[in-house]
Write an enzyme that holds these catalytic residues in place. Structure first.
Site, PDB file in Angstrom:
ATOM      1  N   GLU A 174      15.153  -3.762  -0.143  1.00 60.17           N
ATOM      2  CA  GLU A 174      14.197  -3.146  -1.068  1.00 60.17           C
ATOM      3  C   GLU A 174      13.056  -2.468  -0.312  1.00 60.17           C
ATOM      4  O   GLU A 174      12.664  -1.345  -0.637  1.00 60.17           O
ATOM      5  CB  GLU A 174      13.650  -4.214  -2.025  1.00 60.17           C
ATOM      6  CG  GLU A 174      14.717  -4.688  -2.998  1.00 60.17           C
ATOM      7  CD  GLU A 174      14.294  -5.868  -3.867  1.00 60.17           C
ATOM      8  OE1 GLU A 174      14.925  -6.076  -4.893  1.00 60.17           O
ATOM      9  OE2 GLU A 174      13.339  -6.579  -3.515  1.00 60.17           O
ATOM     10  N   CYS A 221       5.702 -14.355  -7.232  1.00 58.52           N
ATOM     11  CA  CYS A 221       6.221 -13.275  -8.077  1.00 58.52           C
ATOM     12  C   CYS A 221       5.120 -12.285  -8.451  1.00 58.52           C
ATOM     13  O   CYS A 221       5.267 -11.076  -8.298  1.00 58.52           O
ATOM     14  CB  CYS A 221       6.866 -13.884  -9.325  1.00 58.52           C
ATOM     15  SG  CYS A 221       7.344 -12.666 -10.540  1.00 58.52           S
ATOM     16  N   CYS A 275       8.006 -10.106  -6.949  1.00 63.17           N
ATOM     17  CA  CYS A 275       8.672  -9.217  -7.909  1.00 63.17           C
ATOM     18  C   CYS A 275       7.779  -8.085  -8.433  1.00 63.17           C
ATOM     19  O   CYS A 275       8.189  -6.923  -8.438  1.00 63.17           O
ATOM     20  CB  CYS A 275       9.168  -9.995  -9.124  1.00 63.17           C
ATOM     21  SG  CYS A 275       9.529 -11.727  -8.839  1.00 63.17           S
ATOM     22  N   TYR A 322      17.967  -9.163   0.115  1.00 63.38           N
ATOM     23  CA  TYR A 322      17.507  -8.152  -0.834  1.00 63.38           C
ATOM     24  C   TYR A 322      16.087  -7.671  -0.557  1.00 63.38           C
ATOM     25  O   TYR A 322      15.769  -6.502  -0.772  1.00 63.38           O
ATOM     26  CB  TYR A 322      17.699  -8.616  -2.284  1.00 63.38           C
ATOM     27  CG  TYR A 322      16.712  -9.649  -2.787  1.00 63.38           C
ATOM     28  CD1 TYR A 322      15.520  -9.265  -3.390  1.00 63.38           C
ATOM     29  CD2 TYR A 322      16.972 -11.011  -2.668  1.00 63.38           C
ATOM     30  CE1 TYR A 322      14.623 -10.208  -3.853  1.00 63.38           C
ATOM     31  CE2 TYR A 322      16.079 -11.964  -3.137  1.00 63.38           C
ATOM     32  CZ  TYR A 322      14.906 -11.552  -3.724  1.00 63.38           C
ATOM     33  OH  TYR A 322      14.008 -12.478  -4.172  1.00 63.38           O
ATOM     34  N   LYS A 339       6.271  -5.614  -5.815  1.00 64.10           N
ATOM     35  CA  LYS A 339       7.450  -4.952  -5.236  1.00 64.10           C
ATOM     36  C   LYS A 339       7.968  -3.857  -6.175  1.00 64.10           C
ATOM     37  O   LYS A 339       8.195  -2.720  -5.784  1.00 64.10           O
ATOM     38  CB  LYS A 339       8.508  -6.023  -4.968  1.00 64.10           C
ATOM     39  CG  LYS A 339       9.782  -5.576  -4.304  1.00 64.10           C
ATOM     40  CD  LYS A 339      10.937  -5.304  -5.209  1.00 64.10           C
ATOM     41  CE  LYS A 339      11.312  -6.258  -6.249  1.00 64.10           C
ATOM     42  NZ  LYS A 339      12.214  -7.314  -5.885  1.00 64.10           N
ATOM     43  N   HIS A 358      27.108   7.173 -25.769  1.00 65.91           N
ATOM     44  CA  HIS A 358      27.400   8.394 -25.038  1.00 65.91           C
ATOM     45  C   HIS A 358      26.238   9.368 -25.138  1.00 65.91           C
ATOM     46  O   HIS A 358      25.654   9.488 -26.206  1.00 65.91           O
ATOM     47  CB  HIS A 358      28.668   9.019 -25.633  1.00 65.91           C
ATOM     48  CG  HIS A 358      29.137  10.211 -24.861  1.00 65.91           C
ATOM     49  ND1 HIS A 358      29.707  10.098 -23.612  1.00 65.91           N
ATOM     50  CD2 HIS A 358      29.088  11.533 -25.155  1.00 65.91           C
ATOM     51  CE1 HIS A 358      30.007  11.316 -23.179  1.00 65.91           C
ATOM     52  NE2 HIS A 358      29.649  12.191 -24.095  1.00 65.91           N
ATOM     53  N   GLU A 379      28.186   3.259 -20.480  1.00 63.70           N
ATOM     54  CA  GLU A 379      29.421   3.299 -21.284  1.00 63.70           C
ATOM     55  C   GLU A 379      30.662   3.116 -20.401  1.00 63.70           C
ATOM     56  O   GLU A 379      31.721   2.722 -20.878  1.00 63.70           O
ATOM     57  CB  GLU A 379      29.518   4.585 -22.104  1.00 63.70           C
ATOM     58  CG  GLU A 379      29.737   5.844 -21.299  1.00 63.70           C
ATOM     59  CD  GLU A 379      29.830   7.108 -22.173  1.00 63.70           C
ATOM     60  OE1 GLU A 379      30.478   7.058 -23.228  1.00 63.70           O
ATOM     61  OE2 GLU A 379      29.245   8.141 -21.776  1.00 63.70           O
TER      62      GLU A 379
HETATM   63  C1  LIG Z   1       9.033  -9.678  -1.749  1.00 64.44           C
HETATM   64  C2  LIG Z   1       9.663 -10.538  -2.817  1.00 64.44           C
HETATM   65  C3  LIG Z   1      10.255  -9.935  -3.905  1.00 64.44           C
HETATM   66  C4  LIG Z   1      10.834 -10.711  -4.900  1.00 64.44           C
HETATM   67  N1  LIG Z   1      11.431 -10.077  -5.940  1.00 64.44           N
HETATM   68  C5  LIG Z   1      12.010 -10.802  -6.923  1.00 64.44           C
HETATM   69  C6  LIG Z   1      12.609 -10.158  -8.036  1.00 64.44           C
HETATM   70  O1  LIG Z   1      12.636  -8.934  -8.128  1.00 64.44           O
HETATM   71  N2  LIG Z   1      13.153 -10.942  -8.994  1.00 64.44           N
HETATM   72  C7  LIG Z   1      13.141 -12.315  -8.924  1.00 64.44           C
HETATM   73  O2  LIG Z   1      13.640 -12.970  -9.833  1.00 64.44           O
HETATM   74  N3  LIG Z   1      12.586 -12.944  -7.865  1.00 64.44           N
HETATM   75  C8  LIG Z   1      12.012 -12.229  -6.881  1.00 64.44           C
HETATM   76  N4  LIG Z   1      11.415 -12.869  -5.823  1.00 64.44           N
HETATM   77  C9  LIG Z   1      11.459 -14.348  -5.765  1.00 64.44           C
HETATM   78  C10 LIG Z   1      10.388 -14.973  -6.660  1.00 64.44           C
HETATM   79  O3  LIG Z   1       9.125 -14.422  -6.367  1.00 64.44           O
HETATM   80  C11 LIG Z   1      10.388 -16.483  -6.453  1.00 64.44           C
HETATM   81  O4  LIG Z   1      11.693 -16.980  -6.616  1.00 64.44           O
HETATM   82  C12 LIG Z   1       9.455 -17.181  -7.437  1.00 64.44           C
HETATM   83  O5  LIG Z   1       8.143 -16.703  -7.332  1.00 64.44           O
HETATM   84  C13 LIG Z   1       9.491 -18.695  -7.181  1.00 64.44           C
HETATM   85  O6  LIG Z   1       8.605 -19.341  -8.053  1.00 64.44           O
HETATM   86  P1  LIG Z   1       8.042 -20.787  -7.682  1.00 64.44           P
HETATM   87  O7  LIG Z   1       7.314 -21.277  -8.892  1.00 64.44           O
HETATM   88  O8  LIG Z   1       9.108 -21.624  -7.132  1.00 64.44           O
HETATM   89  O9  LIG Z   1       7.033 -20.554  -6.485  1.00 64.44           O
HETATM   90  P2  LIG Z   1       5.815 -19.562  -6.304  1.00 64.44           P
HETATM   91  O10 LIG Z   1       5.794 -18.503  -7.326  1.00 64.44           O
HETATM   92  O11 LIG Z   1       5.815 -19.147  -4.895  1.00 64.44           O
HETATM   93  O12 LIG Z   1       4.546 -20.484  -6.578  1.00 64.44           O
HETATM   94  C14 LIG Z   1       4.186 -21.532  -5.733  1.00 64.44           C
HETATM   95  C15 LIG Z   1       2.684 -21.676  -5.762  1.00 64.44           C
HETATM   96  O13 LIG Z   1       2.321 -22.938  -5.192  1.00 64.44           O
HETATM   97  C16 LIG Z   1       1.107 -22.777  -4.490  1.00 64.44           C
HETATM   98  N5  LIG Z   1       0.996 -23.909  -3.547  1.00 64.44           N
HETATM   99  C17 LIG Z   1       1.803 -24.189  -2.496  1.00 64.44           C
HETATM  100  N6  LIG Z   1       1.449 -25.355  -1.918  1.00 64.44           N
HETATM  101  C18 LIG Z   1       0.382 -25.822  -2.620  1.00 64.44           C
HETATM  102  C19 LIG Z   1      -0.432 -26.989  -2.514  1.00 64.44           C
HETATM  103  N7  LIG Z   1      -0.175 -27.939  -1.605  1.00 64.44           N
HETATM  104  N8  LIG Z   1      -1.462 -27.138  -3.384  1.00 64.44           N
HETATM  105  C20 LIG Z   1      -1.722 -26.210  -4.341  1.00 64.44           C
HETATM  106  N9  LIG Z   1      -0.954 -25.085  -4.494  1.00 64.44           N
HETATM  107  C21 LIG Z   1       0.072 -24.909  -3.650  1.00 64.44           C
HETATM  108  C22 LIG Z   1       1.259 -21.423  -3.816  1.00 64.44           C
HETATM  109  O14 LIG Z   1       0.015 -20.881  -3.470  1.00 64.44           O
HETATM  110  C23 LIG Z   1       1.985 -20.614  -4.922  1.00 64.44           C
HETATM  111  O15 LIG Z   1       1.051 -19.910  -5.723  1.00 64.44           O
HETATM  112  C24 LIG Z   1      10.808 -12.123  -4.816  1.00 64.44           C
HETATM  113  C25 LIG Z   1      10.200 -12.742  -3.720  1.00 64.44           C
HETATM  114  C26 LIG Z   1       9.627 -11.954  -2.730  1.00 64.44           C
HETATM  115  C27 LIG Z   1       8.974 -12.639  -1.558  1.00 64.44           C
END
Ligand SMILES: Cc1cc2nc3c(=O)[nH]c(=O)nc-3n(C[C@H](O)[C@H](O)[C@H](O)COP(=O)(O)OP(=O)(O)OC[C@H]3O[C@@H](n4cnc5c(N)ncnc54)[C@H](O)[C@@H]3O)c2cc1C
Length: 465
Positions: free
Chosen positions: A181, A43, A48, A177, A51, A435, A440
């Site tokens: 976007e 994110c 997010c 999406y 983006k 308004h 609205e």
């Molecule tokens: C281009 C794009 C735009 C988006 N826009 C939106 C939006 O506008 N609104 C919205 O709600 N969602 C949006 N999303 C989705 C949102 O980013 C994800 O749903 C959210 O970040 C998921 O969170 P998470 O904690 O599951 O994983 P993540 O935020 O991906 O975090 C996982 C973390 O785990 C780490 N990791 C992985 N494996 C290991 C390991 N073995 N050891 C140590 N660390 C590890 C990774 O490096 C990462 O930092 C978007 C996604 C993308 C790709």
């Protein structure tokens, strides 16, 4: 002596992992979190936040044009991609530091390294074995490019955020999406933009009116949208990428961005070796409390492939912290999760689409309006805003609210509260509007709409069955 090094070991400091770790620590748990790439996860770094910054940037060209209708003569405008990316990177660096600080301030130990699970209570991190009563996989997801001749030339959203230059011509593949976007972003910034999607119409799962109107609005702005179209091969000739499509036509581009889906980050995590069940796509199978098939291992967020959204990952993290360390077993709720698409124009949606409501055998009334927003009465633009309510005839409850138009996400967020309170159409009607706003219209729609393509489609399917 404590039986384990930690009460909770979280793998992944993204949206879900950070919140689960902080909350668990606030309930008195001893917590560590491992992060191998960037604090804040997808994110903050490649999702997010960057983006939305790029979306803001992409709207200025239109704003400069619109200003003329209001008497402004803007000087010659120029866009510099390098400045945008440098400023965006600076902001992300600031957010990375904020995330590090909030974790440390909450008493969470931050280990910036890869972690791998080797038994139900042990992980290996930085070459060291550490034990925990519970392990939480919050490892997120990763973009996936299908394999085909020349697929190595394609980029994903990850790379799009740090391209050295703005491509003059870009092809985006995918109808979710993220693809929609990026089509708006690149087009708004001046790239000649083509978007391909193999299906009939993009944004599968969204209300049919959103999908149709957004496609019309994007085409009006000059985006070359091609449905039932896909790439079969990419060749590189000098610096140009030549994409051959399913109909044998060729599109030339400087960048080809695949936004065709994401897979869970579970490879190299070791979960399957300790008995955790994974789905065919690598996603962790969890119960309603986010517990995996191994009692001490939980999983949240994108890696469980439930709803890939930041607020959902956060809600799942909060629920796990409450369940494990606050004596409050909590199931995250997935009802009426509002979402926005930051396309050009924006879309916002909450509750059931018309298609879903009909398929679930609701008898529904549809209220729909499409109009030129007040702002554009002086700009000469023929942009339209669309708003729609799906109402249950039997109970009068509003089942779904859908919008295409500026600030759709901001407007729909408030309506999500109303839907969660079970608001009826009569209560929408009794609410006084602000308004003059576009919002609205959601409380002033009185005329039921004629049957839509969606209704006819579902009726036809029902008759055929
Ligand atoms: C281009 C794009 C735009 C988006 N826009 C939106 C939006 O506008 N609104 C919205 O709600 N969602 C949006 N999303 C989705 C949102 O980013 C994800 O749903 C959210 O970040 C998921 O969170 P998470 O904690 O599951 O994983 P993540 O935020 O991906 O975090 C996982 C973390 O785990 C780490 N990791 C992985 N494996 C290991 C390991 N073995 N050891 C140590 N660390 C590890 C990774 O490096 C990462 O930092 C978007 C996604 C993308 C790709």
């Amino acid at each position: 002596m404590a039986q384990y090094d930690y009460d909770l070991f979280t793998i992944g400091a993204g949206s879900g992992g950070v919140r689960a770790s902080r909350m668990s620590a606030s309930f008195g748990a001893k917590v560590a979190v491992a992060e191998e790439r960037y604090l804040g996860g997808t994110c903050v770094n490649v999702g997010c936040i960057p983006k939305k910054l790029l979306v803001y940037a992409s709207h200025y060209a239109e704003d400069f044009r619109d200003a003329a209708g209001y008497g402004w003569t803007a000087g010659e405008s120029r866009f510099d991609w390098a400045t945008l990316i440098a400023n965006k990177n600076k902001e992300i660096q600031r957010l990375n530091d904020v995330y590090r600080k909030i974790l440390i301030d909450a008493g969470v130990e931050v280990i910036e390294a890869h972690a791998e699970v080797i038994d139900p209570h042990t992980v290996i991190v930085s070459g060291k074995k550490v034990t925990a009563k519970y392990i939480l996989a919050a490892v997120g997801s990763w973009p996936m490019v299908p394999k085909f001749p020349g697929s190595e030339y394609a980029i994903t959203s990850n790379e799009a955020f740090c391209l050295p230059t703005l491509p003059e011509r870009v092809v985006i593949v995918g109808g979710g999406y993220v693809g929609v976007e990026f089509a708006g972003i690149f087009h708004g910034l001046g790239a000649r933009t083509t978007q391909l999607y193999w299906g009939e119409l993009f944004l599968r799962g969204f209300d049919g009116d959103i999908r149709t109107i957004l496609a019309e609005e994007m085409r009006k702005r000059g985006i070359d949208l091609r449905f039932k179209s896909d790439i079969v091969k990419i060749e590189k000739v000098a610096k140009t990428l030549r994409a051959t499509l399913t109909d044998s036509s060729v599109v030339e581009a400087d960048q080809i961005l695949y936004a065709t889906g994401r897979v869970s980050n579970t490879p190299k995590l070791g979960l399957e070796n300790v008995g955790v069940n994974l789905k065919y796509n690598g996603a962790v199978v969890v119960d309603e409390y986010s517990k995996s098939s191994v009692d001490s291992i939980y999983a949240i967020g994108d890696c469980t492939d439930r709803m890939m959204l930041t607020p959902v990952a956060i809600a799942e993290g909060v629920a796990v912290a409450n369940t494990l360390f606050n004596d409050k077993p909590t199931k995250p709720g997935y009802l009426n999760v509002p979402t926005a698409v930051f396309s050009t124009p924006n879309c916002g949606t909450v509750g059931l689409t018309e298609e879903e409501a009909r398929e679930q055998n609701y008898r529904v009334d549809i209220y729909r309006t499409a109009f030129r927003p007040l702002r554009h009465t002086l700009t000469g633009s023929d942009q339209r805003t669309m708003m729609k309510l799906v109402v249950d005839q039997t109970t009068d409850k509003v089942l779904g609210c859908h919008m295409v138009g500026p600030e759709a996400g901001e407007i729909i967020q408030g309506l999500a509260v109303a839907l969660n309170c079970g608001a009826t159409k009569a209560q929408f009607d009794a609410t006084i509007g602000i308004h003059p706003t576009a919002a609205e219209e959601f409380v002033t729609m009185r005329t039921k709409a004629a049957p839509t393509a969606a209704e006819e489609f579902v009726t036809m399917r029902t008759k055929a069955a």
